[in-house]
Design a protein around this motif. Structure first.
Motif, PDB file in Angstrom:
ATOM      1  N   LEU A   2       0.820  -1.205   0.000  1.00 10.34           N
ATOM      2  CA  LEU A   2       0.000   0.000   0.000  1.00 10.34           C
ATOM      3  C   LEU A   2       0.860   1.263   0.000  1.00 10.34           C
ATOM      4  N   GLY A   3       0.556   2.184  -0.898  1.00  9.12           N
ATOM      5  CA  GLY A   3       1.252   3.460  -0.935  1.00  9.12           C
ATOM      6  C   GLY A   3       2.606   3.438  -1.601  1.00  9.12           C
ATOM      7  N   ALA A   4       2.986   2.298  -2.178  1.00  6.39           N
ATOM      8  CA  ALA A   4       4.317   2.222  -2.785  1.00  6.39           C
ATOM      9  C   ALA A   4       4.405   3.019  -4.082  1.00  6.39           C
ATOM     10  N   GLY A   5       3.276   3.219  -4.764  1.00 10.08           N
ATOM     11  CA  GLY A   5       3.294   4.009  -5.990  1.00 10.08           C
ATOM     12  C   GLY A   5       3.000   3.219  -7.241  1.00 10.08           C
ATOM     13  N   LYS A   6       2.213   2.138  -7.119  1.00 14.00           N
ATOM     14  CA  LYS A   6       1.908   1.307  -8.289  1.00 14.00           C
ATOM     15  C   LYS A   6       1.121   2.083  -9.335  1.00 14.00           C
ATOM     16  N   THR A   7       0.077   2.789  -8.893  1.00 12.53           N
ATOM     17  CA  THR A   7      -0.772   3.506  -9.855  1.00 12.53           C
ATOM     18  C   THR A   7      -0.009   4.629 -10.540  1.00 12.53           C
ATOM     19  N   THR A   8       0.849   5.319  -9.789  1.00 10.31           N
ATOM     20  CA  THR A   8       1.679   6.369 -10.389  1.00 10.31           C
ATOM     21  C   THR A   8       2.583   5.784 -11.464  1.00 10.31           C
ATOM     22  N   LEU A   9       3.189   4.634 -11.153  1.00  7.65           N
ATOM     23  CA  LEU A   9       4.058   3.986 -12.137  1.00  7.65           C
ATOM     24  C   LEU A   9       3.245   3.554 -13.350  1.00  7.65           C
ATOM     25  N   LEU A  10       2.070   2.984 -13.120  1.00  8.23           N
ATOM     26  CA  LEU A  10       1.241   2.525 -14.236  1.00  8.23           C
ATOM     27  C   LEU A  10       0.819   3.690 -15.115  1.00  8.23           C
ATOM     28  N   ASN A  11       0.438   4.799 -14.500  1.00  7.83           N
ATOM     29  CA  ASN A  11       0.086   5.990 -15.277  1.00  7.83           C
ATOM     30  C   ASN A  11       1.232   6.404 -16.193  1.00  7.83           C
ATOM     31  N   ARG A  12       2.429   6.398 -15.626  1.00  9.61           N
ATOM     32  CA  ARG A  12       3.595   6.825 -16.396  1.00  9.61           C
ATOM     33  C   ARG A  12       3.879   5.853 -17.541  1.00  9.61           C
ATOM     34  N   LEU A  13       3.760   4.575 -17.251  1.00 11.50           N
ATOM     35  CA  LEU A  13       4.025   3.575 -18.285  1.00 11.50           C
ATOM     36  C   LEU A  13       3.033   3.697 -19.438  1.00 11.50           C
ATOM     37  N   LEU A  14       1.770   3.911 -19.104  1.00  7.44           N
ATOM     38  CA  LEU A  14       0.741   3.912 -20.139  1.00  7.44           C
ATOM     39  C   LEU A  14       0.764   5.164 -21.005  1.00  7.44           C
ATOM     40  N   GLN A  15       1.579   6.139 -20.654  1.00  8.43           N
ATOM     41  CA  GLN A  15       1.775   7.298 -21.511  1.00  8.43           C
ATOM     42  C   GLN A  15       2.754   7.008 -22.642  1.00  8.43           C
ATOM     43  N   ASP A  16       3.462   5.883 -22.510  1.00  5.62           N
ATOM     44  CA  ASP A  16       4.433   5.508 -23.547  1.00  5.62           C
ATOM     45  C   ASP A  16       3.677   5.005 -24.775  1.00  5.62           C
ATOM     46  N   PRO A  17       3.955   5.554 -25.959  1.00  2.83           N
ATOM     47  CA  PRO A  17       3.259   5.101 -27.178  1.00  2.83           C
ATOM     48  C   PRO A  17       3.419   3.614 -27.441  1.00  2.83           C
ATOM     49  N   GLY A  18       4.516   3.047 -26.968  1.00  3.59           N
ATOM     50  CA  GLY A  18       4.747   1.628 -27.192  1.00  3.59           C
ATOM     51  C   GLY A  18       3.791   0.726 -26.449  1.00  3.59           C
ATOM     52  N   LEU A  19       3.054   1.293 -25.475  1.00  4.20           N
ATOM     53  CA  LEU A  19       2.100   0.496 -24.709  1.00  4.20           C
ATOM     54  C   LEU A  19       0.662   0.798 -25.098  1.00  4.20           C
ATOM     55  N   ALA A  20       0.470   1.386 -26.267  1.00  5.14           N
ATOM     56  CA  ALA A  20      -0.889   1.710 -26.719  1.00  5.14           C
ATOM     57  C   ALA A  20      -1.732   0.460 -26.891  1.00  5.14           C
ATOM     58  N   ASP A  21      -1.114  -0.669 -27.176  1.00  3.26           N
ATOM     59  CA  ASP A  21      -1.859  -1.920 -27.366  1.00  3.26           C
ATOM     60  C   ASP A  21      -1.761  -2.814 -26.131  1.00  3.26           C
ATOM     61  N   THR A  22      -1.823  -2.185 -24.949  1.00  2.00           N
ATOM     62  CA  THR A  22      -1.767  -2.905 -23.677  1.00  2.00           C
ATOM     63  C   THR A  22      -3.130  -2.867 -22.997  1.00  2.00           C
ATOM     64  N   ALA A  23      -3.629  -4.028 -22.595  1.00  2.00           N
ATOM     65  CA  ALA A  23      -4.863  -4.101 -21.816  1.00  2.00           C
ATOM     66  C   ALA A  23      -4.505  -4.101 -20.335  1.00  2.00           C
ATOM     67  N   VAL A  24      -5.333  -3.444 -19.535  1.00  2.11           N
ATOM     68  CA  VAL A  24      -5.039  -3.272 -18.118  1.00  2.11           C
ATOM     69  C   VAL A  24      -6.195  -3.790 -17.284  1.00  2.11           C
ATOM     70  N   LEU A  25      -5.882  -4.607 -16.280  1.00  5.27           N
ATOM     71  CA  LEU A  25      -6.864  -5.036 -15.296  1.00  5.27           C
ATOM     72  C   LEU A  25      -6.430  -4.497 -13.939  1.00  5.27           C
ATOM     73  N   ILE A  26      -7.347  -3.825 -13.261  1.00  2.12           N
ATOM     74  CA  ILE A  26      -7.023  -3.178 -11.997  1.00  2.12           C
ATOM     75  C   ILE A  26      -7.877  -3.783 -10.909  1.00  2.12           C
ATOM     76  N   ASN A  27      -7.222  -4.241  -9.863  1.00  2.00           N
ATOM     77  CA  ASN A  27      -7.923  -4.850  -8.744  1.00  2.00           C
ATOM     78  C   ASN A  27      -8.140  -3.806  -7.658  1.00  2.00           C
ATOM     79  N   GLU A  28      -9.370  -3.699  -7.178  1.00  2.00           N
ATOM     80  CA  GLU A  28      -9.688  -2.788  -6.084  1.00  2.00           C
ATOM     81  C   GLU A  28     -10.230  -3.594  -4.922  1.00  2.00           C
TER      82      GLU A  28
END
Length: 375
Positions: free
Chosen positions: A21-47
């Motif tokens: 908790l609080g380590a920064g997973k969502t922040t990292l994921l946000n940053r990764l998904l801004q990369d054009p190379g990951l435009a064809d990436t599907a994401v599943l998020i567990n809440e």
């Protein structure tokens, strides 16, 4: 229908993104998904909980993103995980969404990753359509040391990782925090000696460094056993562990990474019985297993093993040895098990007698042993 049309599709790589908790997973994921190379990436998020909030922070939230909101992935939502993956496949196969080449699953901070990996390794349909690429664990550089002390979940998350991502290193601005970071890096090195540590603040946690952690090199599509096993790094860490005193009551000092290796070919029956006995005796304590085996019956086609706890991925054989190292090598990460116990068991099935110790025949020729373990 052409031969190419009848061939099953190439399994889609899945990366598990975990961290406390609080380590920064969502922040990292946000940053990764801004990369054009990951435009064809599907994401599943567990809440965890009835109302999901973190998914609102994921900028890539679209039809190829599925929110799992009925519980924690490590316990109640494994059915939801399968349903979410199948839903993505149906949308893609029906042309409702563009084809995706990769899936990222973000877990809650409290999740034990092992049951999620069980789904990817054992579900009969998931095994055909997906393959585990790797586990990425996010660690808070400021609070990580205390988290490892207080929460065993964080220790398991780090121990089974293929990549470790340090966040908040830009906040390490005092001598005390620098000392804590050095201690954290040392502990992570013992927990996951084969996992590279990437500094997010320095831009090291780029897609190219995080993904492609599986057996096959993503650039060459050729098996890279040395990189995948990282057995040399594990052996070095094991030697350092023996050379230093450790606190057996601390969560991470109860976890050991070690290698078992032999030059001699191993019979299929011997490796089967060895794995069956290890899983039956220490399954819950076997956090992760990776291995390549030189089979006595087919020494030119090595057997690849990958397991988590008592679950073993269906073994596969490589068409040839990828390099000159043709030894059988097993890398194991265990909790509350001495490596010597596993090594003695392996030696027994290899036919190496030890005075006053049972050998493999005790099991193989024992009429009371399970049928799968008898000769």
């Amino acid at each position: 229908m052409s031969e190419e049309t009848r061939l099953p599709p190439e399994p889609i790589p899945v990366t598990l993104l975990t961290g406390f908790l609080g380590a920064g997973k969502t922040t990292l994921l946000n940053r990764l998904l801004q990369d054009p190379g990951l435009a064809d990436t599907a994401v599943l998020i567990n809440e965890f909980g009835e109302i999901g909030l973190d998914h609102l922070l994921v900028q890539h939230f679209d039809e190829a993103t599925v929110l799992l909101a009925s519980g924690c992935l490590c316990c109640t939502v494994r059915g939801d995980l399968v349903e979410g993956l199948e839903q993505l496949l149906r949308r893609m196969d029906n042309g409702a969404i563009p084809p995706f080449r990769r899936v990222v699953i973000e877990t809650t901070g409290l999740a034990d990753p092992a049951p999620i990996l069980h789904v990817l390794m054992m579900h009969p349909y998931m095994v055909l359509r997906f393959r585990l690429d790797g586990v990425v664990t996010v660690v808070d550089a400021v609070n990580g040391l205390g988290t490892l002390d207080e929460h065993p979940e964080s220790v398991r998350q780090a121990a089974i990782s293929d990549r470790l991502v340090l966040t908040k290193t830009d906040l390490v601005d005092t001598p005390e925090r620098e000392a804590n970071l050095a201690a954290l890096l040392a502990r992570l090195g013992r927990l996951a000696p084969g996992a590279p540590v990437l500094d997010a603040a320095k831009g090291e946690a780029a897609p190219a460094a995080l993904f492609g952690a599986g057996l096959y090199d993503p650039a060459t599509k050729i098996p890279d056993v040395s990189r995948w096993l990282a057995d040399e790094a594990v052996a070095e860490a094991e030697a350092q562990h023996r050379a230093h005193a450790h606190d057996a009551n601390r969560h991470d000092d109860r976890i050991r990474a070690f290698t078992v290796a032999t030059e001699a070919p191993v019979s299929a029956a011997a490796i089967d019985m060895f794995l069956e006995l290890v899983r039956g005796t220490h399954g819950s304590k076997l956090l992760r297993l990776k291995g390549i085996v030189k089979l006595a019956e087919d020494p030119e086609h090595p057997l690849v093993l990958h397991g988590v706890q008592h679950v073993l991925h269906p073994p596969s054989q490589l068409p040839a040895w990828p390099d000159e190292d043709r030894r059988t090598r097993l890398v194991m990460i265990v909790r509350d098990v001495e490596p010597a116990v596993i090594r003695r068991l392996f030696d027994a099935f290899m036919g190496l007698p030890v005075p006053d110790q049972p050998d493999g025949l005790v099991v193989a020729d024992n009429p009371l042993a399970p049928a799968t373990m008898r000769r």
